[in-house]
Design an enzyme around this catalytic site. Structure first.
Site, PDB file in Angstrom:
ATOM      1  N   HIS A 208      18.655 -35.753  -7.143  1.00 22.77           N
ATOM      2  CA  HIS A 208      17.706 -36.192  -6.117  1.00 22.77           C
ATOM      3  C   HIS A 208      16.298 -35.662  -6.378  1.00 22.77           C
ATOM      4  O   HIS A 208      15.531 -35.483  -5.440  1.00 22.77           O
ATOM      5  CB  HIS A 208      18.213 -35.764  -4.738  1.00 22.77           C
ATOM      6  CG  HIS A 208      19.575 -36.305  -4.445  1.00 22.77           C
ATOM      7  ND1 HIS A 208      19.795 -37.630  -4.145  1.00 22.77           N
ATOM      8  CD2 HIS A 208      20.789 -35.709  -4.459  1.00 22.77           C
ATOM      9  CE1 HIS A 208      21.094 -37.828  -3.970  1.00 22.77           C
ATOM     10  NE2 HIS A 208      21.714 -36.675  -4.152  1.00 22.77           N
TER      11      HIS A 208
ATOM     12  N   CYS B   6       0.820  -1.207   0.000  1.00 15.53           N
ATOM     13  CA  CYS B   6       0.000   0.000   0.000  1.00 15.53           C
ATOM     14  C   CYS B   6       0.859   1.265   0.000  1.00 15.53           C
ATOM     15  O   CYS B   6       1.950   1.282   0.575  1.00 15.53           O
ATOM     16  CB  CYS B   6      -0.892   0.031   1.224  1.00 15.53           C
ATOM     17  SG  CYS B   6      -1.924  -1.402   1.395  1.00 15.53           S
TER      18      CYS B   6
ATOM     19  N   ARG C 221       5.335   0.124  -5.880  1.00 14.71           N
ATOM     20  CA  ARG C 221       5.270  -0.687  -4.659  1.00 14.71           C
ATOM     21  C   ARG C 221       4.372  -1.904  -4.816  1.00 14.71           C
ATOM     22  O   ARG C 221       4.459  -2.834  -4.008  1.00 14.71           O
ATOM     23  CB  ARG C 221       4.736   0.175  -3.498  1.00 14.71           C
ATOM     24  CG  ARG C 221       5.674   1.285  -3.088  1.00 14.71           C
ATOM     25  CD  ARG C 221       4.990   2.281  -2.171  1.00 14.71           C
ATOM     26  NE  ARG C 221       4.687   1.730  -0.872  1.00 14.71           N
ATOM     27  CZ  ARG C 221       5.414   1.928   0.226  1.00 14.71           C
ATOM     28  NH1 ARG C 221       6.507   2.658   0.158  1.00 14.71           N
ATOM     29  NH2 ARG C 221       5.053   1.424   1.368  1.00 14.71           N
TER      30      ARG C 221
ATOM     31  N   LYS D  70       6.758  -4.301  -3.830  1.00 18.86           N
ATOM     32  CA  LYS D  70       8.166  -3.941  -3.695  1.00 18.86           C
ATOM     33  C   LYS D  70       8.588  -3.976  -2.238  1.00 18.86           C
ATOM     34  O   LYS D  70       9.683  -4.374  -1.898  1.00 18.86           O
ATOM     35  CB  LYS D  70       8.371  -2.541  -4.281  1.00 18.86           C
ATOM     36  CG  LYS D  70       9.804  -2.048  -4.262  1.00 18.86           C
ATOM     37  CD  LYS D  70      10.610  -2.772  -5.298  1.00 18.86           C
ATOM     38  CE  LYS D  70      12.092  -2.539  -5.186  1.00 18.86           C
ATOM     39  NZ  LYS D  70      12.871  -3.635  -5.766  1.00 18.86           N
TER      40      LYS D  70
ATOM     41  N   TRP E  89      -2.956  -2.702  -1.574  1.00 17.86           N
ATOM     42  CA  TRP E  89      -2.567  -4.092  -1.892  1.00 17.86           C
ATOM     43  C   TRP E  89      -3.377  -4.952  -0.935  1.00 17.86           C
ATOM     44  O   TRP E  89      -3.160  -4.904   0.279  1.00 17.86           O
ATOM     45  CB  TRP E  89      -1.063  -4.244  -1.670  1.00 17.86           C
ATOM     46  CG  TRP E  89      -0.487  -5.547  -2.140  1.00 17.86           C
ATOM     47  CD1 TRP E  89      -0.007  -5.830  -3.393  1.00 17.86           C
ATOM     48  CD2 TRP E  89      -0.288  -6.740  -1.361  1.00 17.86           C
ATOM     49  NE1 TRP E  89       0.470  -7.115  -3.437  1.00 17.86           N
ATOM     50  CE2 TRP E  89       0.307  -7.705  -2.205  1.00 17.86           C
ATOM     51  CE3 TRP E  89      -0.562  -7.091  -0.040  1.00 17.86           C
ATOM     52  CZ2 TRP E  89       0.644  -8.979  -1.772  1.00 17.86           C
ATOM     53  CZ3 TRP E  89      -0.233  -8.370   0.391  1.00 17.86           C
ATOM     54  CH2 TRP E  89       0.366  -9.299  -0.480  1.00 17.86           C
TER      55      TRP E  89
ATOM     56  N   GLU F 191      18.539 -17.084  -7.323  1.00 21.49           N
ATOM     57  CA  GLU F 191      18.151 -15.721  -7.683  1.00 21.49           C
ATOM     58  C   GLU F 191      17.704 -15.657  -9.153  1.00 21.49           C
ATOM     59  O   GLU F 191      16.736 -14.967  -9.481  1.00 21.49           O
ATOM     60  CB  GLU F 191      19.320 -14.763  -7.400  1.00 21.49           C
ATOM     61  CG  GLU F 191      19.128 -13.317  -7.816  1.00 21.49           C
ATOM     62  CD  GLU F 191      17.931 -12.616  -7.174  1.00 21.49           C
ATOM     63  OE1 GLU F 191      17.302 -13.163  -6.247  1.00 21.49           O
ATOM     64  OE2 GLU F 191      17.608 -11.514  -7.645  1.00 21.49           O
TER      65      GLU F 191
HETATM   66  C1  G6P Z   1       9.631  -8.334  -1.943  1.00 24.87           C
HETATM   67  C2  G6P Z   1      10.279  -7.768  -3.181  1.00 24.87           C
HETATM   68  C3  G6P Z   1      11.610  -8.466  -3.420  1.00 24.87           C
HETATM   69  C4  G6P Z   1      12.492  -8.337  -2.189  1.00 24.87           C
HETATM   70  C5  G6P Z   1      11.792  -8.840  -0.937  1.00 24.87           C
HETATM   71  C6  G6P Z   1      12.551  -8.464   0.320  1.00 24.87           C
HETATM   72  O1  G6P Z   1       9.255  -9.649  -2.162  1.00 24.87           O
HETATM   73  O2  G6P Z   1       9.438  -7.935  -4.305  1.00 24.87           O
HETATM   74  O3  G6P Z   1      12.264  -7.886  -4.532  1.00 24.87           O
HETATM   75  O4  G6P Z   1      13.664  -9.053  -2.390  1.00 24.87           O
HETATM   76  O5  G6P Z   1      10.499  -8.252  -0.810  1.00 24.87           O
HETATM   77  O6  G6P Z   1      12.545  -7.072   0.425  1.00 24.87           O
HETATM   78  P1  G6P Z   1      13.642  -6.201   1.150  1.00 24.87           P
HETATM   79  O7  G6P Z   1      13.206  -4.789   0.908  1.00 24.87           O
HETATM   80  O8  G6P Z   1      13.595  -6.585   2.595  1.00 24.87           O
HETATM   81  O9  G6P Z   1      14.955  -6.507   0.533  1.00 24.87           O
END
Ligand code: G6P
Length: 612
Positions: free
Chosen positions: A508, A2, A27, A607, A74, A485
């Site tokens: 596995h 949000c 966000r 985000k 959100w 990643e």
């Molecule tokens: C969300 C974002 C990711 C991020 C994660 C952790 O899922 O979409 O891109 O890695 O949060 O966020 P932070 O701000 O703690 O790195």
């Protein structure tokens, strides 16, 4: 998640709010709305969908006024819908509220309010606040500010909120507990937002609210106090952010811009921290805790998402260079599993946003058990750096694309720098190796730039694989977290199912999935497990899998065995994740664009995940 924006001053509020909501789109959200103090009272317009949908609706009904607020929601309590979108009105329509966070005792509050005749129009926890404030206001015959403060004493949970009251039209009341709010100070005008991006184009002077703060804002005045009415003196800070950092600057998407910024952002993460002669590493935010860090018995890393992957890379690097045991945990697991925290443990929290709810809770738990807690964070002034005993900023600049790219490489470069520094101080690293690593680390920005020249060939590769339904990513050692990643990046933005695995572990389970339709991305750079990964590639080829290999420059062995190859410059194996992740970011990006996905705002993702 949000987003909040508010305005009070001499301008027409609506354009400022819409502009702000667009800045907050990154966000992640599913509906948006605005409330304006117009001559005829508070007017609310809210719509499910993008801000552009709200804008369209506002063309038919444009509220006029100089005081207002807007929100991107959100969904947590209740599906995305026009009714559940914020702002919410109290029963009589006197109060409007926007809110980030979660009211944990909303069920009991709602029940009591319903018994007293309040009718709820939405499924949200926020609407409880609107009615509760109105009830206090009506019964107490008090000011709006007092009603907000008293109502908040009955609330459990987290909030960043803005309230407007029809009886006091020239006022915004803001409060924070666990969900950030920033106030921008203009000339006879104020801007409120959940982060600085909507504010930066108007002013650089800001006040970050602390937990428990309430701000009462009129066009000419701001009063800061605690929820218990103790007056505070606001601390004005200057935003360290430029407009071009939050604009696309000619790129088609923020994500592509941020991928291409990495030579600069990695350099920025090292700038001023390594002297030209490489003799000294200076990490100002760790000076006061360095002795405790040197004598640490164990390092516990807590993080979520991509930051957790950076933590995994750090585990390999720290154990190699510093010889301190490291454990990496999802913050969401750590906080609920009664972890054993021993004297001599150092907890390292990694977060781009500095606001991730689970990471914050993990920090609070570790602090309550007496651990030294350090933060690696990108957003200056965010909650995590304020909650920790020390730490290092990554200085990657604002990251707008939801899928994290430049924040990851900045985190890994800062963590590597800390490991090199600690290894040197603890003498687990020879002086020669120390100099070798620092020198090579300083070459990494140029090598990232060289790696980025793969972009065109990766686009061609993306054409070939854009319709795949599954991907497997394999890596060993330092490259195992990069495989995770790479897989995360692809699923986040292209919605293709992808899994990352340690290459040997493939036998596995995932090997059962391999056939001629399965693209397998294998990170196979020259390091101590090179021969092993060559065998893993053979295992994939024997089952007709399509091999896309990331290799070191000049590699011929793997080139012959693979269907596609992405060559990265030669570097030290410890630093290689900073290069190998780049082609994986580009591959995900191009596949997602070719599939017509919304790369910068993927569906359902946020985000900054401010709810657990
Ligand atoms: C969300 C974002 C990711 C991020 C994660 C952790 O899922 O979409 O891109 O890695 O949060 O966020 P932070 O701000 O703690 O790195």
């Amino acid at each position: 998640m949000c987003g909040i924006v508010g305005y009070i001053g001499k301008r027409e509020a609506l354009p400022v709010l819409i502009n702000g909501l667009k800045r907050l789109e990154y966000r992640g959200y599913d509906s948006a709305g605005v409330a304006i103090q117009s001559p005829s009272g508070i007017q609310i317009v809210k719509k499910v969908g993008k801000v552009s949908v709200l804008e369209q609706t506002l063309l038919e009904n444009t509220p006029i006024g100089n005081v207002g607020m807007g929100h991107t929601r959100w969904a947590t309590h209740g599906a995305p819908s026009d009714l559940n979108a914020h702002p919410h009105l109290s029963q009589s329509g006197k109060f409007a509220i926007i809110h980030n966070g979660i009211i944990e005792n909303y069920t009991s509050l709602k029940k009591r309010l319903q018994q007293r005749g309040y009718v709820f129009k939405s499924d949200t926890d926020t609407e409880v606040l609107a009615h509760l404030i109105e009830e206090v206001y009506t019964i107490g015959k008090c000011t709006a500010e007092i009603a907000v403060r008293l109502a908040l004493t009955k609330v459990e949970g987290a909030y960043g909120l803005v309230v407007m009251c029809e009886d006091e039209p020239n006022k915004l009341i803001c409060a924070r507990k666990g969900s950030p709010l920033v106030i921008g100070i203009g000339e006879a005008e104020y801007f409120v937002a959940s982060d600085a991006t909507p504010i930066i184009e108007y002013t650089k002077n800001v006040i970050y609210l602390n937990d428990g703060d309430v701000a009462i804002i009129t066009p000419d005045d701001l009063t800061l106090k605690t929820i218990k009415n103790v007056i505070l003196s606001p601390e004005i800070k200057t935003l360290d952010m430029e407009m071009d950092e939050i604009e696309k600057g000619g790129y088609e998407h923020f994500m592509l811009k941020e991928i291409f910024e990495q030579p600069k952002t990695v350099l920025d993460s090292l700038r001023g921290r390594v002297s030209a002669e490489h003799e000294d590493i200076r990490l100002g935010g760790l000076t006061d805790v360095m002795d405790q860090l040197i004598s640490a018995k164990r390092i516990l890393i807590v993080a979520c998402g991509t930051s957790w992957h950076a933590g995994l890379v750090a585990e390999y690097i720290f154990e190699e260079l510093v010889r301190i045991p490291v454990e990496v945990e999802y913050a969401s697991e750590f906080r609920y599993r009664n972890p054993v925290i021993l004297p001599g443990d150092v907890v390292l929290a990694i977060s781009q946003s500095g606001e991730t709810a689970d990471t914050l809770a993990a920090i609070q738990l570790a602090k309550s058990q007496g651990a030294l807690v350090l933060g690696i964070c990108n957003v200056v002034g965010a909650s995590i750096p304020r909650e920790t005993h020390g730490g290092v900023y990554t200085h990657a600049g604002p990251e707008i694309g939801v899928a994290s790219t430049k924040a990851f490489t900045a985190q890994v470069s800062v963590l590597t720098l800390i490991a090199i520094h600690l290894g040197y101080l603890r003498k687990s690293l020879t002086v020669e190796r120390y100099h070798e690593l620092v020198k090579e680390l300083l070459h990494i920005p140029d090598k990232i730039a060289e790696t980025l020249t793969l972009n065109d060939s990766i686009l061609e590769m993306a054409e070939r694989f854009k319709n795949a339904s599954n991907f497997l990513y394999l890596g060993r050692g330092y490259q195992f977290p990069v495989a995770l990643e790479g897989a995360l990046k692809l699923k986040e933005i292209s919605y293709i199912h992808a899994e990352g695995y340690p290459a040997a572990e493939m036998k596995h389970g995932p090997i059962a999935l391999i056939d001629e339709n399965m693209p397998v991305v294998i990170i196979a750079t020259r390091d101590k497990t090179y021969d092993k990964i060559v065998s893993n590639i053979q295992e994939v080829k024997a089952r007709k899998g399509q091999v896309i290999a990331v290799v070191s420059a000049g590699d011929t062995t793997i080139r012959q065995m693979s269907d596609y190859v992405m060559e990265i410059p030669i570097t030290d194996e410890i630093l290689a994740p900073l290069l190998t992740v780049i082609p994986l970011q580009l591959l995900s990006y191009h596949i997602a664009v070719l599939r017509g996905c919304n790369v910068d705002q993927p569906r359902n993702l946020a985000k900054s995940v401010t709810v657990e």
